[in-house]
Each structure stands twice: as C-alpha cells, then as structure tokens.
Write an enzyme that holds these catalytic residues in place. Sequence first.
Site, PDB file in Angstrom:
ATOM      1  N   HIS A  90       0.983  -1.283   0.055  1.00 38.55           N
ATOM      2  CA  HIS A  90       0.098  -0.302  -0.207  1.00 38.55           C
ATOM      3  C   HIS A  90       1.031   1.366  -0.021  1.00 38.55           C
ATOM      4  O   HIS A  90       1.902   1.101   0.581  1.00 38.55           O
ATOM      5  CB  HIS A  90      -1.052  -0.193   1.163  1.00 38.55           C
ATOM      6  CG  HIS A  90      -0.508   0.225   2.496  1.00 38.55           C
ATOM      7  ND1 HIS A  90       0.132   1.608   3.337  1.00 38.55           N
ATOM      8  CD2 HIS A  90      -0.163  -0.818   3.509  1.00 38.55           C
ATOM      9  CE1 HIS A  90       0.212   1.022   4.352  1.00 38.55           C
ATOM     10  NE2 HIS A  90       0.225  -0.547   4.417  1.00 38.55           N
ATOM     11  N   ASP A  92      -0.684   4.151   0.878  1.00 35.77           N
ATOM     12  CA  ASP A  92      -0.852   5.394   1.831  1.00 35.77           C
ATOM     13  C   ASP A  92      -0.139   4.815   3.162  1.00 35.77           C
ATOM     14  O   ASP A  92       0.503   4.250   3.349  1.00 35.77           O
ATOM     15  CB  ASP A  92      -2.567   5.523   1.948  1.00 35.77           C
ATOM     16  CG  ASP A  92      -2.660   4.065   2.683  1.00 35.77           C
ATOM     17  OD1 ASP A  92      -2.787   2.914   1.846  1.00 35.77           O
ATOM     18  OD2 ASP A  92      -3.377   4.199   3.811  1.00 35.77           O
ATOM     19  N   GLU A 156      -5.293   1.815   2.993  1.00 36.16           N
ATOM     20  CA  GLU A 156      -5.568   0.425   3.521  1.00 36.16           C
ATOM     21  C   GLU A 156      -5.272   1.093   5.739  1.00 36.16           C
ATOM     22  O   GLU A 156      -5.506   0.736   7.106  1.00 36.16           O
ATOM     23  CB  GLU A 156      -3.783  -0.265   3.794  1.00 36.16           C
ATOM     24  CG  GLU A 156      -3.562  -1.639   4.718  1.00 36.16           C
ATOM     25  CD  GLU A 156      -3.229  -1.103   6.063  1.00 36.16           C
ATOM     26  OE1 GLU A 156      -3.119  -2.199   7.099  1.00 36.16           O
ATOM     27  OE2 GLU A 156      -2.186  -0.299   6.413  1.00 36.16           O
ATOM     28  N   GLU A 157      -3.773   2.171   5.947  1.00 31.66           N
ATOM     29  CA  GLU A 157      -3.482   3.015   7.065  1.00 31.66           C
ATOM     30  C   GLU A 157      -5.151   3.092   7.685  1.00 31.66           C
ATOM     31  O   GLU A 157      -5.401   3.435   8.429  1.00 31.66           O
ATOM     32  CB  GLU A 157      -2.979   3.717   6.721  1.00 31.66           C
ATOM     33  CG  GLU A 157      -1.879   3.460   6.657  1.00 31.66           C
ATOM     34  CD  GLU A 157      -0.913   2.493   7.467  1.00 31.66           C
ATOM     35  OE1 GLU A 157      -1.583   1.888   8.716  1.00 31.66           O
ATOM     36  OE2 GLU A 157       0.282   2.141   7.442  1.00 31.66           O
TER      37      GLU A 157
END
Length: 454
Positions: A90, A92, A156-157
């Site tokens: 990811h 992000d 994702e975060e």
Amino acid sequence: MTRRPIPETVASLMPRAKAELAELVAFQSVADPAVFPRSECEAAAAWVAAALRAEDFQDVALLDTPDGSQSVYGYLPGPASAPTVLLYAHYDVQPPLDESAWLSPPFELTERDGRWYGRGTADCKGGFLMHLLALRALKADGGVPVNVKVIVEGSEEQGTGGLERYAEAHPELLAADTIVIGDTGNFRVGLPTVTSTLRGMTMLRVRLETLEGNLHSGQFGGAAPDALAAMIQLLASLRAEDGSTTVDGLTADASWDGLQYPEEEFRRDAKVLDGVGLIGSGTVADRIWARPAVTVIGIDCPPVVGATPSVQASARAQISLRVPPGQDAEHATKLLTAHLVAHTPWGARVSVEQVGQGQPFRADLTSPAYTAMEDAMRVAYPGQEMQSSGMGGSIPLCNTLAGLYPEAEILLIGLSEPEAQIHAVNESVSPEELERLSVAEALFLRNYAASKAV
C-alpha cells in the site's frame, strides 16, 4: 542474454531503489482528506502506476474504490501455464504525528546510522520497492517465471475497506494461486520471519453530551455533570487495574504457543521508560498476538494552552480494539458498543459510530508456498532458518482475499521489524532488510514456479 545471480543483481539495484523510495516518500499520501489533500494520494498512485508500466506490466489501472481512494493494479504475464502470484503493498501512510519530534523531515528520505528515515519507508512504500526489486532481479536472471498481479492499496491505514469492497465486486481481478502480502516484518533485523496471524481491528467514535453548553466551573462545578469527566470514567472502564483490556463479554485470556517475545527485548523495542511497567498479564506474545487490546487513540477536549475554567458540555473519543484470531471483529464491535453504552456514567447521552473494521487472519503454514519461501529465506539469510510469528496489527484485505480465493496460499512478509518504528515518529527501514527480502521474494517466485511445474 547475460544472466546475473539474483543477490548480485539486487545489490546493484539498491542505489536506484533508494532514489525511487525517496521520490515515493515525498508524497504526503495520508488517506485522510480532512487533514491532507487528496492530490498527494493521487500523485503517489500515479507514480506507482508509472513504475509498473516501466516494468512492462499490462492492464495498469487506477481503481476508484468505494471509499474514495485509488488502488493501483497491473498484470505481468509469465510463461504459458505458469501459476499466478499476487503481490500486495500500500502507498498510503500514517500521519507524521508530531513533526517537531522527527529528527529529519517525515516526507524526505534521510539516511542516518545505516537506516533510511521517512514516513512510509517501511510501511509500506518500501514494500512496493521490495516487489519491484524482486521482479527486476528475476528479469536479469532469465525472466519472471510466474504470472504476476500487483495491487497497491490507497487506504489501508484508514481501515475504510475500499479495496475489500472493490475486490468483492470484481472477484476475478485479484484471483491468484498464491498471494504475497508485503506489509508485515521480521521479528528482528536479520531473522527471516513470516507472519502467521494478524489481529483484526474495529474502530469506534464515542460522543458524550451532558449539558446544552459549557458552564463556569466555579458557579456550577461540583453538581453539573462534566462530559469530559464522564468520558474519562467511561474510558477507564475498558481496562483492569493491571491494564488488561476489559470489554464485557469479550474473551481475553488466550495464549500464544509459538515464537516468544522476551520482555526485556519488548521493553527495548517499545522504548518503555525506565521504571514504567508493562500492562496486561500473560506473556508478551499472549498480549500482543493472542488477546484483544483496546487503545484510546484520540480525545476531543480543550488544549491546556488557552483552557478556560469550564465544565465541558460534550466530549468525544476514538477507540481502537485489536481482535485476535479466533474472534469475530463484528461480534467484538457489538460487545464494545454495548460496553460503552452500559458504562456511560450519570445518564449522559451517548452515541457510538463505527469508522473502521477488519477481521483477524490466520495463515496455513503447511502449504507448499511456505516451503518455497523457507528455502528462499535460507539463501537470502545465510545461517538462519525461517521463523513464524504473530503480528498485532491488521491487514483487512487478507480475510477478503482468503474468502474470495479459498484455494490460494497467502504469505505475509515485509520490512516492518521493531526498529522500523512504524506508525510512530522517525519511521525507518533497514536497507539491508530491503535487499535481503527482495532476494528472498525473487527466489521464492522461482522456487514456487518450479514446484508447480513438477
């Protein structure tokens, strides 16, 4: 075509990888438009897409997912009848938190004491570079022996589930024989480790209201119900005296029977201050891999500077609950919500909003893919045997992929070893780990293709 050994090729590519990681880290790609401009995530996604095209990936696309973020997809065809491997990372990142506490700018790659510092270096922009290095090394050693799909997530975060919902709506897109999630980490630098379990997560915001407006604490304090005091009391109900998580109805006594985490090592990794005790009971591994853990990650309240002598009319908090394998995140969410309502003091008005959720995950360590990875790790880390450990964090996509593709083998590796300090200030990555894990992934892909050809 002149072939080069994979370790030699990866070593030669490290300067290029550092320059590319610096470019990627420079994007302030925090997937929270209330704090960081969406354009930063879009620019990072465009960079990833361009990198895939440069490696001859086909069907490269920016996928607009239901949560408003973009994920990047690409497909690299391999030999006829070869298996398909999905590589995940990811782009992000977490917010930088207190920028004044960083020893170098969070969005500027800085080398210091043999490590590369910057937000996302380990979690998980470095994971994407790991995939690229592995593929480049295979090309230099005769070609990539498998079909490769790459998916690089953009939220994702935040745990908002955009890619999960997109994958469910397009189940053919990410179908693969094996999936390599490049978002975990070795137990320690130099100790090759696959992650066998992940805790799930639920995120709630709770708001308490007690008054129509703030009141003078001298005139009304002592009788007027203080919403901030009510919130403090409510949050305290989530922990026992020893700090263990106590959510009504939620089991919190499971044990971890794998690799253990010595307490002194944990204290050092977590940078616990001298004289301060750890919280909870059982072994450290029990607490961080096998049991639920609640964390208050934010409170809305007046700052100390500029505070007035007032009784607060309302208060809000955000609560994260990590859910271990064997428990259901949706059920845990219901229990946590019920607990918050039941323990709200003084009849305060309470509202609870869910803002994120992901299920826990347990891998099958007996699968052929793990044997292929074990052999690869043995070469990439001479003299070391591959270990398996749990991880306290969550990767919600894992369970979605496991549900969509029940026959697929899922492996979790990555750069987020303890010294990386992911989600904290001064996040960093070990370039040696990036190099060794890139070698391991390349060798794994070759080993895996050979095992399927037999």
